[in-house]
Design an enzyme around this catalytic site. Structure first.
Site, PDB file in Angstrom:
ATOM      1  N   ARG A  83      -6.799   4.080  14.199  1.00  0.00           N
ATOM      2  CA  ARG A  83      -5.565   4.102  13.786  1.00  0.00           C
ATOM      3  C   ARG A  83      -5.353   4.189  12.440  1.00  0.00           C
ATOM      4  NH1 ARG A  83      -4.979   0.333  18.212  1.00  0.00           N
ATOM      5  NH2 ARG A  83      -4.461  -1.253  16.824  1.00  0.00           N
ATOM      6  N   GLY A  87     -21.478   0.575   6.610  1.00  0.00           N
ATOM      7  CA  GLY A  87     -20.936   1.784   6.972  1.00  0.00           C
ATOM      8  C   GLY A  87     -21.174   2.308   8.414  1.00  0.00           C
ATOM      9  N   ASP A 121     -11.682  -5.137   5.579  1.00  0.00           N
ATOM     10  CA  ASP A 121     -10.900  -6.602   5.499  1.00  0.00           C
ATOM     11  C   ASP A 121     -11.037  -7.124   6.942  1.00  0.00           C
ATOM     12  OD1 ASP A 121     -10.485  -6.293   2.819  1.00  0.00           O
ATOM     13  OD2 ASP A 121      -8.568  -5.274   3.168  1.00  0.00           O
ATOM     14  N   ASN A 174      -4.557  -8.772   4.105  1.00  0.00           N
ATOM     15  CA  ASN A 174      -5.104  -8.024   5.267  1.00  0.00           C
ATOM     16  C   ASN A 174      -5.750  -8.672   6.237  1.00  0.00           C
ATOM     17  OD1 ASN A 174      -3.874  -5.523   4.495  1.00  0.00           O
ATOM     18  ND2 ASN A 174      -5.782  -4.527   3.720  1.00  0.00           N
ATOM     19  N   ASP A 217       0.741  -1.174  -0.127  1.00  0.00           N
ATOM     20  CA  ASP A 217       0.049  -0.055   0.027  1.00  0.00           C
ATOM     21  C   ASP A 217       0.704   1.202   0.135  1.00  0.00           C
ATOM     22  OD1 ASP A 217      -2.148  -1.417   0.289  1.00  0.00           O
ATOM     23  OD2 ASP A 217      -2.747  -1.321   2.203  1.00  0.00           O
ATOM     24  N   THR A 228     -22.732  -4.654   4.355  1.00  0.00           N
ATOM     25  CA  THR A 228     -22.063  -3.822   5.204  1.00  0.00           C
ATOM     26  C   THR A 228     -22.634  -2.228   4.841  1.00  0.00           C
ATOM     27  OG1 THR A 228     -20.307  -3.552   3.742  1.00  0.00           O
ATOM     28  CG2 THR A 228     -20.188  -5.326   5.500  1.00  0.00           C
TER      29      THR A 228
END
Length: 300
Positions: free
Chosen positions: A284, A221, A251, A45, A15, A219
């Site tokens: 993080r 959010g 992930d 991941n 990445d 999903t």
């Protein structure tokens, strides 16, 4: 008794991340932060996220014989992932170009590299890993024919989890194996194609279930996730946190869900735990380095 709680078959990327005040529009150039290089890729991941939670995890992937490949292998081993299935060579390691804005939202462009060289033959050669794993999880940053071969090599009793990202139409053979199929709104609508998308996630889940998956997770959010199966539909609320970087959060969610399903959790319970893992991950910066331990998940 399986040797592995989870076998992840999928991508491993380096990445390359740049922070920006805002993401550029068409034809626009913006200045960003210094470049940061992190281990990533949806497959890598997921493997790290699961291993950090305590799952006995193996990864089937391909990286290049280069510095990025060594970075990825070192990160997997440091997290406790068994890398016996990680193949080296054939092409340079895949790369993801990521911009992250101050809200934590990101945009990603992926150059597949060695991920595109993970073949059905590689899957067949890894048959012992499939037979030793209680759950197999996959994504679509590797060739679709490789995912199809993974489905064909599942051992009796092994559960298959798929996050079809980046999305594309899926053959009935793959859809029928999914338990669950994990999608966001964009992925759901891509898989449904010309079918009417309905007015909300419950309708998307109903239409997707009609295509063959044994269960579906949508999903949502900040709104959480919706889980659907023959037993019914349930909404799992999100955990409220201050997001720093959403890279790799999906992930982490998928890995945690797959692991908990393998432990015998009901779908809604597994999704609730996975939501906490995903929430902890966004507090993080980065992907793999942000993934939580069980103690950090419990603190939420």
């Amino acid at each position: 008794m399986y040797d592995y709680d989870l076998l992840v078959i999928g991508s491993a990327n380096a990445d390359l991340v740049i922070g920006v005040d805002r993401r550029p529009g068409p034809g626009e150039t913006v200045l960003g932060s210094d470049l940061a290089v992190h281990p990533g890729g949806k497959g890598a991941n997921q493997a790290v996220a699961a291993a950090r939670l305590g799952a006995r995890t193996a990864l089937l992937a391909r990286v290049g014989d280069d510095a990025h490949g060594r970075l990825l292998l070192d990160a997997q081993r440091a997290a406790g992932v068994d890398t016996v299935g990680v193949l080296v060579g054939g092409a340079p390691t895949g790369v993801a170009l990521i911009t992250v804005d101050p809200s934590g939202d990101n945009s990603i462009v992926v150059s597949p590299g060695a991920n595109g060289k993970l073949t059905p033959g590689d899957v067949r050669a890894a048959g012992s890993l499939f037979h030793a794993s209680g759950v197999v999880s996959a994504q679509l940053e590797i060739p679709l024919e490789t995912v199809v071969e993974a489905v064909r090599n599942l051992a009796p009793g092994t559960r298959f989890v798929l996050n079809p990202s980046p999305p594309r139409p899926l053959p009935p053979e793959v859809l029928a194996a999914c338990d669950p199929l994990i999608v966001n709104e964009h992925e759901a609508k891509t898989i449904l194609g010309d079918a009417p998308a309905g007015e909300g996630p419950a309708e998307w889940a109903r239409l997707l279930l009609a295509r063959g998956p044994r269960s579906v997770v949508v999903t949502l959010g900040a709104q959480g996730a919706l889980v659907a199966s023959a037993l019914g539909v349930a909404l799992v609320p999100a955990v409220r946190v201050d997001a720093v970087d959403t890279t790799g959060a999906g992930d982490a969610f998928t890995a945690a869900l797959a692991w908990r399903l393998g432990r015998g959790d009901a779908l809604a319970d597994a999704a609730a735990y996975a939501s906490r893992v995903g929430a902890a991950a966004v507090t993080r910066a980065g992907a793999q380095e942000a993934y939580p331990t069980p103690e950090e998940v419990a603190a939420l």
